[in-house]
Design a protein around this motif. Sequence first.
Motif, PDB file in Angstrom:
ATOM      1  N   GLU A   1       0.783  -1.277  -0.171  1.00 59.24           N
ATOM      2  CA  GLU A   1      -0.085   0.033  -0.036  1.00 59.24           C
ATOM      3  C   GLU A   1       1.081   1.243  -0.105  1.00 59.24           C
ATOM      4  N   GLU A   2       0.494   2.191  -1.039  1.00 62.64           N
ATOM      5  CA  GLU A   2       1.141   3.365  -0.977  1.00 62.64           C
ATOM      6  C   GLU A   2       0.122   4.761  -0.685  1.00 62.64           C
ATOM      7  N   ARG A   3       0.877   5.704  -0.045  1.00 57.93           N
ATOM      8  CA  ARG A   3      -0.194   7.096   0.006  1.00 57.93           C
ATOM      9  C   ARG A   3       0.915   7.893  -0.200  1.00 57.93           C
ATOM     10  N   GLU A   4       0.481   9.190  -0.606  1.00 61.97           N
ATOM     11  CA  GLU A   4       1.200  10.354  -0.887  1.00 61.97           C
ATOM     12  C   GLU A   4       0.948  11.372   0.162  1.00 61.97           C
ATOM     13  N   PHE A   5       1.759  12.099   0.867  1.00 67.74           N
ATOM     14  CA  PHE A   5       1.660  12.983   1.991  1.00 67.74           C
ATOM     15  C   PHE A   5       2.720  14.165   1.589  1.00 67.74           C
ATOM     16  N   ASP A   6       2.041  15.500   1.392  1.00 72.27           N
ATOM     17  CA  ASP A   6       2.787  16.670   0.911  1.00 72.27           C
ATOM     18  C   ASP A   6       3.572  16.297  -0.172  1.00 72.27           C
ATOM     19  N   GLY A   7       3.170  15.528  -1.105  1.00 73.77           N
ATOM     20  CA  GLY A   7       4.082  15.306  -2.375  1.00 73.77           C
ATOM     21  C   GLY A   7       4.844  14.213  -2.584  1.00 73.77           C
ATOM     22  N   ASP A   8       5.171  13.432  -1.237  1.00 77.49           N
ATOM     23  CA  ASP A   8       6.063  12.628  -1.353  1.00 77.49           C
ATOM     24  C   ASP A   8       5.236  11.269  -1.070  1.00 77.49           C
ATOM     25  N   ARG A   9       6.027  10.180  -1.641  1.00 79.02           N
ATOM     26  CA  ARG A   9       5.272   8.758  -1.669  1.00 79.02           C
ATOM     27  C   ARG A   9       5.711   8.184  -0.296  1.00 79.02           C
ATOM     28  N   TYR A  10       4.759   7.374   0.134  1.00 73.12           N
ATOM     29  CA  TYR A  10       5.111   6.675   1.423  1.00 73.12           C
ATOM     30  C   TYR A  10       4.642   5.082   1.289  1.00 73.12           C
ATOM     31  N   LEU A  11       5.067   4.199   1.949  1.00 74.37           N
ATOM     32  CA  LEU A  11       4.691   2.794   1.843  1.00 74.37           C
ATOM     33  C   LEU A  11       4.176   2.590   3.287  1.00 74.37           C
ATOM     34  N   PHE A  12       3.107   1.842   3.450  1.00 74.45           N
ATOM     35  CA  PHE A  12       2.578   1.333   4.913  1.00 74.45           C
ATOM     36  C   PHE A  12       3.199   0.082   5.234  1.00 74.45           C
ATOM     37  N   VAL A  13       3.594   0.091   6.354  1.00 70.14           N
ATOM     38  CA  VAL A  13       4.187  -1.106   7.105  1.00 70.14           C
ATOM     39  C   VAL A  13       3.516  -1.364   8.379  1.00 70.14           C
ATOM     40  N   ARG A  14       3.032  -2.845   8.419  1.00 67.61           N
ATOM     41  CA  ARG A  14       2.428  -3.236   9.617  1.00 67.61           C
ATOM     42  C   ARG A  14       3.406  -3.225  10.792  1.00 67.61           C
ATOM     43  N   GLY A  15       2.839  -2.868  11.999  1.00 72.83           N
ATOM     44  CA  GLY A  15       3.816  -3.194  13.237  1.00 72.83           C
ATOM     45  C   GLY A  15       3.833  -4.655  13.375  1.00 72.83           C
ATOM     46  N   ILE A  16       5.077  -5.135  14.098  1.00 69.91           N
ATOM     47  CA  ILE A  16       5.284  -6.500  14.110  1.00 69.91           C
ATOM     48  C   ILE A  16       5.153  -6.918  15.592  1.00 69.91           C
ATOM     49  N   LYS A  17       4.374  -8.020  15.795  1.00 70.51           N
ATOM     50  CA  LYS A  17       4.319  -8.619  17.119  1.00 70.51           C
ATOM     51  C   LYS A  17       4.582 -10.244  16.895  1.00 70.51           C
ATOM     52  N   ALA A  18       5.182 -11.059  18.112  1.00 72.59           N
ATOM     53  CA  ALA A  18       5.320 -12.410  17.831  1.00 72.59           C
ATOM     54  C   ALA A  18       4.686 -13.091  19.215  1.00 72.59           C
ATOM     55  N   ASN A  19       4.598 -14.440  18.974  1.00 73.35           N
ATOM     56  CA  ASN A  19       4.130 -15.205  20.147  1.00 73.35           C
ATOM     57  C   ASN A  19       5.174 -15.271  21.135  1.00 73.35           C
ATOM     58  N   VAL A  20       6.525 -15.224  20.838  1.00 70.75           N
ATOM     59  CA  VAL A  20       7.694 -15.278  21.692  1.00 70.75           C
ATOM     60  C   VAL A  20       8.891 -14.561  21.308  1.00 70.75           C
ATOM     61  N   ALA A  21       9.501 -14.039  22.306  1.00 67.13           N
ATOM     62  CA  ALA A  21      10.571 -13.128  22.028  1.00 67.13           C
ATOM     63  C   ALA A  21      11.881 -13.774  22.790  1.00 67.13           C
ATOM     64  N   LEU A  22      12.941 -14.077  22.226  1.00 68.62           N
ATOM     65  CA  LEU A  22      14.187 -14.378  22.963  1.00 68.62           C
ATOM     66  C   LEU A  22      15.152 -13.469  22.723  1.00 68.62           C
ATOM     67  N   ILE A  23      15.362 -13.014  24.090  1.00 68.70           N
ATOM     68  CA  ILE A  23      16.291 -11.754  24.067  1.00 68.70           C
ATOM     69  C   ILE A  23      17.642 -12.054  24.943  1.00 68.70           C
TER      70      ILE A  23
END
Length: 236
Positions: A137-159
């Motif tokens: 998905e792309e949108r234009e803001f103030d004459g510039d193009r931007y891509l939409f990125v979903r936030g990332i979540k997970a079942n488990v984090a190994l840190i």
Amino acid sequence: MKTLKCEKLKSAEDAIQWIKNGDRLLVGGFGLCGTPFTLIDTITESDHARELTIISNNLGEAGKGLGKLLISKHIKKAIGSYFTSNRDAVKAWKSGELEIELIPQGTLAEAIRAGGAGIAGFYTKTAVGTKLAEGREEREFDGDRYLFVRGIKANVALIKAEKADTMGNLIYSKTARNFNPMMATAADLVIAEVDEIVEVGTFEAEQIVTPHSYVDIIVLNDRYEKIGGEYIERNR
């Protein structure tokens, strides 16, 4: 080294039982820096959790870190920024054994931060006009193009952290901090591997990077020794 009483402390073998087939795993590390080696090795030796989607900057190196988990055929898909440092990852992708989703490094960091903050997604200029933008998905803001990125979540984090206190508050070692703190906010279950457990009150409040409320399980690194800033596997 004396191990203090910590209610969240479990063995690596017990901790990984919470990981299920097909889970999405956030795994800390940049190259091999800040990598939870003990947890990764323990999963490699187990058969109960496969078909995993690994979200990490890279897949370690050949035969090291997440590279071990790739060789053991636990990984179905990798989401991250930089996989060419591990020739096994490139080989597995070329043969169709591994799915890869590339995300620019800054975008990956922000997507994990957004997921942890409860933000569904965001727009960024990064990757506009490249192959990574195809079908997005792309949108234009103030004459510039931007891509939409979903936030990332997970079942488990190994840190991986340097130290935990007995409540589970974490501090990190310099650049080994990398993706680890933000990953601790973006998973249903957080397993933190640490080199040492200390008494509550050892850390100044300003030192604590990940508060204990984010940490579900603590595992003590008992397989690797830090020598000259590098983790070396002990003889077992």
